[in-house]
Every structure is written in structure tokens, then in C-alpha cells.
Design a protein around this motif. Sequence first.
Motif, PDB file in Angstrom:
ATOM      1  N   LEU A  30      -3.116  13.659  12.266  1.00 22.80           N
ATOM      2  CA  LEU A  30      -4.093  12.760  11.633  1.00 22.80           C
ATOM      3  C   LEU A  30      -3.400  11.923  10.548  1.00 22.80           C
ATOM      4  O   LEU A  30      -3.645  10.720  10.434  1.00 22.80           O
ATOM      5  N   TYR A  31      -2.505  12.554   9.777  1.00 24.13           N
ATOM      6  CA  TYR A  31      -1.747  11.773   8.778  1.00 24.13           C
ATOM      7  C   TYR A  31      -0.922  10.677   9.467  1.00 24.13           C
ATOM      8  O   TYR A  31      -0.937   9.517   9.053  1.00 24.13           O
ATOM      9  N   CYS A  32      -0.238  11.060  10.530  1.00 21.65           N
ATOM     10  CA  CYS A  32       0.575  10.071  11.256  1.00 21.65           C
ATOM     11  C   CYS A  32      -0.299   8.975  11.874  1.00 21.65           C
ATOM     12  O   CYS A  32       0.121   7.825  11.987  1.00 21.65           O
TER      13      CYS A  32
ATOM     14  N   LYS B  93       8.684  16.410  -3.910  1.00 23.22           N
ATOM     15  CA  LYS B  93       7.558  17.357  -3.856  1.00 23.22           C
ATOM     16  C   LYS B  93       6.488  16.957  -2.847  1.00 23.22           C
ATOM     17  O   LYS B  93       5.293  17.092  -3.074  1.00 23.22           O
ATOM     18  N   ARG B  94       6.923  16.428  -1.705  1.00 25.64           N
ATOM     19  CA  ARG B  94       5.988  16.084  -0.633  1.00 25.64           C
ATOM     20  C   ARG B  94       6.406  16.857   0.609  1.00 25.64           C
ATOM     21  O   ARG B  94       7.594  16.946   0.924  1.00 25.64           O
ATOM     22  N   ARG B  95       5.413  17.445   1.303  1.00 27.55           N
ATOM     23  CA  ARG B  95       5.709  18.254   2.495  1.00 27.55           C
ATOM     24  C   ARG B  95       4.881  17.775   3.667  1.00 27.55           C
ATOM     25  O   ARG B  95       3.661  17.966   3.671  1.00 27.55           O
TER      26      ARG B  95
ATOM     27  N   LEU C 169       0.833  -1.205   0.000  1.00 30.99           N
ATOM     28  CA  LEU C 169       0.000   0.000   0.000  1.00 30.99           C
ATOM     29  C   LEU C 169       0.869   1.257   0.000  1.00 30.99           C
ATOM     30  O   LEU C 169       0.649   2.201  -0.766  1.00 30.99           O
ATOM     31  N   ASP C 170       1.912   1.263   0.840  1.00 30.83           N
ATOM     32  CA  ASP C 170       2.806   2.429   0.931  1.00 30.83           C
ATOM     33  C   ASP C 170       3.600   2.630  -0.363  1.00 30.83           C
ATOM     34  O   ASP C 170       3.979   3.758  -0.692  1.00 30.83           O
ATOM     35  N   THR C 171       3.856   1.546  -1.091  1.00 33.52           N
ATOM     36  CA  THR C 171       4.600   1.665  -2.353  1.00 33.52           C
ATOM     37  C   THR C 171       3.737   2.349  -3.416  1.00 33.52           C
ATOM     38  O   THR C 171       4.244   3.037  -4.291  1.00 33.52           O
ATOM     39  N   VAL C 172       2.429   2.195  -3.298  1.00 36.98           N
ATOM     40  CA  VAL C 172       1.529   2.964  -4.171  1.00 36.98           C
ATOM     41  C   VAL C 172       1.493   4.423  -3.696  1.00 36.98           C
ATOM     42  O   VAL C 172       1.634   5.355  -4.486  1.00 36.98           O
ATOM     43  N   GLU C 173       1.349   4.611  -2.371  1.00 39.24           N
ATOM     44  CA  GLU C 173       1.270   5.978  -1.833  1.00 39.24           C
ATOM     45  C   GLU C 173       2.506   6.809  -2.174  1.00 39.24           C
ATOM     46  O   GLU C 173       2.414   7.967  -2.567  1.00 39.24           O
ATOM     47  N   ASP C 174       3.686   6.210  -1.989  1.00 44.39           N
ATOM     48  CA  ASP C 174       4.941   6.951  -2.121  1.00 44.39           C
ATOM     49  C   ASP C 174       5.304   7.315  -3.556  1.00 44.39           C
ATOM     50  O   ASP C 174       6.128   8.207  -3.770  1.00 44.39           O
ATOM     51  N   ASP C 175       4.761   6.608  -4.541  1.00 38.98           N
ATOM     52  CA  ASP C 175       5.214   6.774  -5.919  1.00 38.98           C
ATOM     53  C   ASP C 175       4.571   8.006  -6.547  1.00 38.98           C
ATOM     54  O   ASP C 175       3.399   8.004  -6.925  1.00 38.98           O
TER      55      ASP C 175
HETATM   56 MN    MN Z   1       4.510   6.630   2.617  1.00 43.51          MN
END
Ligand code: MN
Length: 352
Positions: A151-153, A208-210, A52-58
Motif C-alpha cells: 500500500l505504501y508503494c 530512522k525509517r524502516r 512533496l517527497d522532499t517534505v516526506e523524506d525530511d
Molecule cells: Mn520518499
Amino acid sequence: VHTRDKKTECETLQKCFVHLENTSRSFSMVIQELNPELLVPVALFYLILRGLDTVEDDMTIPLEDKEPILRDFHNIMEKDGWNFNGNGPDEKDRGLLVDFDVVITEYKKVKPVYQAIIKDITDKMGNGMADYANNAEHNVNGVNTIKDYELYCHYVAGLVGDGLTRLFVESGLANPALLQRPHLSESMGQFLQKTNIIRDIREDFDDKRRFWPKEIWSKHVEKFEDLFKPENQTVALACSSEMVLNSLRHADECLFYLAGIKDQSVFNFTAIPQAMAIATLELVFQNPKIFHQNIKITKGDACELMIQSTQNLRIVCGVFKTYTRKIAKKNSPTDPNFLEISIACGKIEQFI
Ligand code: MN
Ligand code: PS7
Ligand code: MN
Ligand code: MN
Ligand code: MN
Ligand code: MN
């Protein structure tokens, strides 16, 4: 003491362990030494969330493709034969998703009560990640408030703490009282994730992620990109101190959580990442390198921490004290958060 039983493993499960070893340096070892009751369920939980995180991070996947995958991942992970070729060539764990059908096959063999916990967390995490995928409601030009940051964390790490705690209690390896104190498992996740976000600021910026919330950085610089300019080093460090303080406030609850773990293998599994995190927090504190490169604790320190965290709670409290003392030593009266940081470090001194 490897509790994993390679001889009785079928081919698909062996492939899952190859992916586990390829995707995580720190987690694969501790997972493979977990109590046999939870070893495979936790390994699959890890691989599903890593997928799931590999989709999120890309950041090369267009949002219109990414969002439905994140939101539906808890159903996708039950589709026989599903795999995903849509990651960019540079995405480090793309191989896991190319081969994801082996994870699905093995997940379906897990006890239904464990499957239900894993699916529930994947559902909540995927939907939370989608809410924060770039340009979505919570993340227009980055995270705004401290509340949004937390909330993100919660979505990407607090929920993992909740799911793991439910697995530990369901299998009789942790005190059920932990379920009555959800704050403690939340802090276990928040402490790891917030420390990761502080350390990864440069890498995420280049992608480009903050994730550093505007509510914090705007007190120190006018524009987010100013944090990376050499002439702003002093204010950038003051900003990072505030981020460190925000993470450090979870440290005491992490130690309370560890006091609720009965099983030695679960203790090791939960304590090692926390010990690495407190050492990382000390490394990033007042360290201007974070704005320019990805820094890591040394292999030697990591080994030492691994040995200490597999003893008992008293030793782990000692590890936390060692690092909070180092933080206190580096803390400077010119830092706007000097007093608060000093108090947060002092809290850890009170532990056994
Ligand atoms: Mn991630
Ligand atoms: C199920 C073992 C032990 C009560 C893959 C372990 C990403 C820090 O932000 O890629 O993408 O840069 O460096 C682990 C609580 C979760 C939180 C979370 C699943 C501890 C997918 C780890 C780990 C709870 C969401 C680092 C949270 O990845 O981050 C299992 C107790 C995965 C734990 C993500 C982050 C892990 C992380 P990023 P990374
Ligand atoms: Mn990641
Ligand atoms: Mn990352
Ligand atoms: Mn990372
Ligand atoms: Mn990160």
C-alpha cells in the motif's frame, strides 16, 4: 534529439527546468526528450511530486508540521507565490521548495485536463504519505505486513504509474486498453519503488525509517537492526532475497505494460527507469554491501542500458533476460526462496 524548445520558454519555465536538472539525474534527460505535447506537463508533474517527497523524506520536520503539508499539498500547489523554507539544511532538494512559486506559475498554464490528473494524484499520494509518516497508524516502528508495504508503494509509485498512464492515453500516445489493466501501471511503479527500498535499506535505517515489512524480516532475524550485524550476514542475505523476489514478481507485468506504448519518446521514458531497476535488482541480489553502504550501477552500465532501452520492446525484453539470468546464476539452493526465485526468473525467459 531534444524536443524541448528553449527559445520560446519564459523565465519561470526555464527555472523549472533548472530545478528538474538539479533534482534528478535519470529523469531530467528522458523528460526533456518526451513528445512536445507532454514534455512540460510531465516535467511539472515530476517537480510537484519531487517537492512533496522532499517534505516526506525530511526527518527533521516535526510530524505536526509535516502531516498538514502532505495532506494539503494538492491545494498548496495552486497557491500563487507559495514556497517553503522549512527543510533542514541537509535535505538535498530543499532549493526546489524554496523556489516552488515558479512550479505553481507554470502548472497553472498546463491544459486543464492534465492539471486535473496531476492534482488528483498529488492529493492521493500526499494523504497516503501522511498515513505512513513515522509513528502513524501503518508505520509504528516501521511497516508491518506485506499488504502495508504494498500500500505504501502504491501511494508513492503505483499512483505515479496511474497518473502517467492517464496522461499518455489522454494525449493519444498510449493504447487506451492500458486503462482497463490498472495492474500493469501499478506494477511499473511497484517495481521501481520496491527496488529503491531494497537498495536504500542502510540510508533509510540511518534516517530512522524502516520500509522492509516485518512480515518478511521477522522470518530471518529477531530484531530489524540485526540485519546490519556482520555475524548475521547469511540470514540477512536470505531476507534480502525474499525482498528481491517480491519485487521481481512485477517484472513480467512491466514488460506487458511497455507493449502498450505507441510513441517512441514515451517508450524511452517508461523503459529506461525499468531497465535501470532490473539492473539494480541484480546488483543488490545476494550483495552484503547493501547493509553497509549505498550502492549504484556503474556509469558505464547506465549508459549501455540507456542506449538499449531506447530501441524497442524486443531489446528491452533482452535486457530483462540478461539480468534475470544473472540473478538465476547467483541464486543458491541453500536460499529458502531458491525455487520461487528460479520460477520468477524463468517467467521472463518466455518473453519474445
Ligand atoms: Mn520518499
Ligand atoms: C512524475 C515522472 C512510467 C507507468 C518524485 C516514475 C519518492 C521510485 O522512496 O526519492 O524517497 O527514496 O529515490 C516521476 C510508472 C515521485 C515511479 C517515488 C515522479 C513509473 C514522488 C517513480 C517521481 C512510475 C514519490 C524515486 C517512483 O524517488 O524515492 C514522474 C510508469 C517522484 C514512476 C516517490 C519514487 C521515485 C520513485 P524515496 P526517491
Ligand atoms: Mn525521496
Ligand atoms: Mn530517499
Ligand atoms: Mn532515494
Ligand atoms: Mn529510497
